[in-house]
Design a protein around this motif. Structure first.
Motif, PDB file in Angstrom:
ATOM      1  N   ALA A 107       0.823  -1.210   0.000  1.00 42.62           N
ATOM      2  CA  ALA A 107       0.000   0.000   0.000  1.00 42.62           C
ATOM      3  C   ALA A 107       0.859   1.262   0.000  1.00 42.62           C
ATOM      4  O   ALA A 107       0.603   2.199  -0.766  1.00 42.62           O
ATOM      5  N   VAL A 108       1.887   1.284   0.844  1.00 44.14           N
ATOM      6  CA  VAL A 108       2.761   2.459   0.915  1.00 44.14           C
ATOM      7  C   VAL A 108       3.522   2.629  -0.395  1.00 44.14           C
ATOM      8  O   VAL A 108       3.627   3.746  -0.934  1.00 44.14           O
ATOM      9  N   ALA A 109       4.061   1.522  -0.937  1.00 43.16           N
ATOM     10  CA  ALA A 109       4.806   1.605  -2.191  1.00 43.16           C
ATOM     11  C   ALA A 109       3.909   2.051  -3.336  1.00 43.16           C
ATOM     12  O   ALA A 109       4.319   2.852  -4.186  1.00 43.16           O
ATOM     13  N   CYS A 110       2.672   1.565  -3.351  1.00 40.00           N
ATOM     14  CA  CYS A 110       1.735   1.960  -4.411  1.00 40.00           C
ATOM     15  C   CYS A 110       1.408   3.443  -4.321  1.00 40.00           C
ATOM     16  O   CYS A 110       1.337   4.145  -5.344  1.00 40.00           O
ATOM     17  N   ARG A 200       9.544   0.763 -12.031  1.00 40.15           N
ATOM     18  CA  ARG A 200       9.975   0.259 -13.340  1.00 40.15           C
ATOM     19  C   ARG A 200       8.810  -0.052 -14.264  1.00 40.15           C
ATOM     20  O   ARG A 200       9.015  -0.391 -15.436  1.00 40.15           O
ATOM     21  N   ILE A 201       7.582   0.027 -13.766  1.00 38.54           N
ATOM     22  CA  ILE A 201       6.411  -0.282 -14.586  1.00 38.54           C
ATOM     23  C   ILE A 201       6.172   0.853 -15.580  1.00 38.54           C
ATOM     24  O   ILE A 201       6.164   2.031 -15.215  1.00 38.54           O
ATOM     25  N   ASP A 202       5.980   0.485 -16.823  1.00 34.70           N
ATOM     26  CA  ASP A 202       5.678   1.459 -17.870  1.00 34.70           C
ATOM     27  C   ASP A 202       4.281   2.024 -17.630  1.00 34.70           C
ATOM     28  O   ASP A 202       3.287   1.285 -17.604  1.00 34.70           O
ATOM     29  N   ARG A 203       4.194   3.319 -17.440  1.00 35.71           N
ATOM     30  CA  ARG A 203       2.904   3.940 -17.139  1.00 35.71           C
ATOM     31  C   ARG A 203       1.915   3.818 -18.295  1.00 35.71           C
ATOM     32  O   ARG A 203       0.697   3.924 -18.083  1.00 35.71           O
ATOM     33  N   GLN A 218      -9.128  -3.943 -10.957  1.00 39.06           N
ATOM     34  CA  GLN A 218      -8.702  -4.842 -12.041  1.00 39.06           C
ATOM     35  C   GLN A 218      -7.308  -4.486 -12.532  1.00 39.06           C
ATOM     36  O   GLN A 218      -6.486  -5.370 -12.800  1.00 39.06           O
ATOM     37  N   THR A 219      -7.032  -3.190 -12.649  1.00 37.15           N
ATOM     38  CA  THR A 219      -5.687  -2.769 -13.052  1.00 37.15           C
ATOM     39  C   THR A 219      -4.662  -3.171 -12.013  1.00 37.15           C
ATOM     40  O   THR A 219      -3.567  -3.641 -12.340  1.00 37.15           O
ATOM     41  N   LEU A 220      -5.036  -3.012 -10.737  1.00 35.07           N
ATOM     42  CA  LEU A 220      -4.112  -3.386  -9.665  1.00 35.07           C
ATOM     43  C   LEU A 220      -3.810  -4.872  -9.701  1.00 35.07           C
ATOM     44  O   LEU A 220      -2.641  -5.278  -9.621  1.00 35.07           O
ATOM     45  N   ILE A 224      -0.537  -4.388 -12.123  1.00 33.44           N
ATOM     46  CA  ILE A 224       0.494  -3.961 -11.168  1.00 33.44           C
ATOM     47  C   ILE A 224       1.056  -5.146 -10.391  1.00 33.44           C
ATOM     48  O   ILE A 224       2.281  -5.308 -10.290  1.00 33.44           O
ATOM     49  N   VAL A 225       0.179  -5.978  -9.829  1.00 35.16           N
ATOM     50  CA  VAL A 225       0.653  -7.100  -9.003  1.00 35.16           C
ATOM     51  C   VAL A 225       1.541  -8.059  -9.794  1.00 35.16           C
ATOM     52  O   VAL A 225       2.622  -8.429  -9.314  1.00 35.16           O
ATOM     53  N   PRO A 226       1.153  -8.504 -11.000  1.00 33.55           N
ATOM     54  CA  PRO A 226       2.064  -9.400 -11.745  1.00 33.55           C
ATOM     55  C   PRO A 226       3.424  -8.776 -12.040  1.00 33.55           C
ATOM     56  O   PRO A 226       4.440  -9.472 -12.025  1.00 33.55           O
ATOM     57  N   LEU A 227       3.445  -7.466 -12.319  1.00 33.11           N
ATOM     58  CA  LEU A 227       4.711  -6.814 -12.632  1.00 33.11           C
ATOM     59  C   LEU A 227       5.537  -6.520 -11.379  1.00 33.11           C
ATOM     60  O   LEU A 227       6.699  -6.136 -11.496  1.00 33.11           O
ATOM     61  N   CYS A 228       4.934  -6.677 -10.200  1.00 32.63           N
ATOM     62  CA  CYS A 228       5.648  -6.441  -8.931  1.00 32.63           C
ATOM     63  C   CYS A 228       6.028  -7.732  -8.231  1.00 32.63           C
ATOM     64  O   CYS A 228       6.472  -7.698  -7.079  1.00 32.63           O
ATOM     65  N   LYS A 229       5.835  -8.874  -8.894  1.00 29.94           N
ATOM     66  CA  LYS A 229       6.113 -10.153  -8.240  1.00 29.94           C
ATOM     67  C   LYS A 229       7.557 -10.246  -7.759  1.00 29.94           C
ATOM     68  O   LYS A 229       7.838 -10.763  -6.676  1.00 29.94           O
TER      69      LYS A 229
END
Length: 305
Positions: A107-110, A200-203, A218-220, A224-229
């Motif tokens: 949550a804080v990182a997001c 590092r996620i492409d906006r 749904q976006t999260l 976001i979650v798969p790219l933050c694994k």
């Protein structure tokens, strides 16, 4: 012209290999000296025998057998043996702390990565998250005592507003206080790698998900979650390895009443039972390595390093 060029390239290849080995040699030496050698010494001492007066350098599995003595059956009260009960208690704390720090850290990182637009404000808020690390862990733990104690600020406030009649006993020197201290101490270890992955996620991927009609959740969950694994796994490794071996936090916040594997090793060391403590350390290391192996099977963390 191609034959001499090929010969020159072949001659330069061994020189390049030698230079690479020379570059890696100092790091390999430090790794071997401060990691491999101490682990080898611990494994060696775990096979020694001992008595009340001395250590006996003799190869023996006595220490490992004594650790798991009585674990093949339940006790008279229907409980597990001391070793298995202690590991289950340690794993319980590890799981609880991991889940809470993951939710808070994510949550804080997001918030820092996607909701704070200014790089300067991101840096400022990130530095504020590190402020607790400017003091000792022991001081940060002790600071909870006047808050959670029987006559602490929390109990006095709750009694003052009439929510409780008598002080709440389980706020301090309990499982709750231990988990609270762990979360306070180690949430930052989860925030940093997750925040690094999110930056590092492409906006444009988030914009594409929004344009496709995806909701925020749904976006999260799907972007976001798969790219933050990778960041999640790295943070999980940090938290799990620290909590599994911690004994100071459990000793202070548990009032010396809660057992953990690290606490058992510390007590055995204080009684000069070094071979038995070394055997426990080897077993703990094996358990932690199995957990790390399982986590690294989920994602290739080398992409983040």
């Amino acid at each position: 012209m191609s034959a001499p060029a090929t010969a020159g390239h072949a001659a330069a290849q061994p020189l390049h290999t030698v230079r690479a080995w020379w570059q890696a040699a100092p790091f390999a030496l430090v790794f071997a000296l401060f990691f491999i050698v101490p682990l080898a010494l611990i494994a060696m001492v775990s096979l020694w025998d001992f008595n009340e007066y001395e250590l006996i350098p003799a190869l023996s599995l006595r220490n490992y057998f004594s650790i798991f003595e009585g674990c093949s059956h339940l006790t008279d009260n229907g409980d597990l043996c001391v070793t298995l009960s202690t590991y289950l208690s340690t794993l319980k704390f590890c799981l609880l702390v991991w889940a809470i720090t993951l939710v808070l850290g994510f949550a804080v990182a997001c918030f820092l990565a996607f909701h704070v637009r200014s790089p300067g404000m991101q840096t400022l808020l990130f530095v504020l998250c590190t402020v607790p690390f400017w003091t000792s862990n022991v001081i940060r733990m002790i600071s909870w005592v006047p808050l959670l104690g029987r006559n602490g600020l929390v109990n006095q406030t709750l009694q003052g507003i009439g929510l409780i009649d008598t002080p709440i006993e389980w706020l301090l020197f309990s499982d709750f206080s231990v988990v609270l201290a762990f979360v306070h101490l180690y949430t930052m270890f989860m925030i940093v790698p997750i925040f690094n992955s999110m930056m590092r996620i492409d906006r444009s991927l988030l914009e594409a998900a929004t344009d496709a009609g995806a909701s925020g959740w749904q976006t999260l969950w799907n972007v976001i979650v798969p790219l933050c694994k990778t960041g999640i796994i790295i943070g999980s490794i940090f938290v799990v390895t620290i909590v599994m071996g911690d004994f100071v936090t459990i000793g202070v916040m548990g009032g010396q009443q809660i057992a953990s594997v690290g606490k058992i090793i510390q007590v055995q060391t204080s009684y000069l039972q070094f071979p038995l403590a070394a055997a426990n350390a080897v077993i703990l290391l094996a358990v932690v390595l199995m957990i790390i192996w399982g986590l690294t099977r989920l994602v290739d963390i080398r992409k983040e390093l």
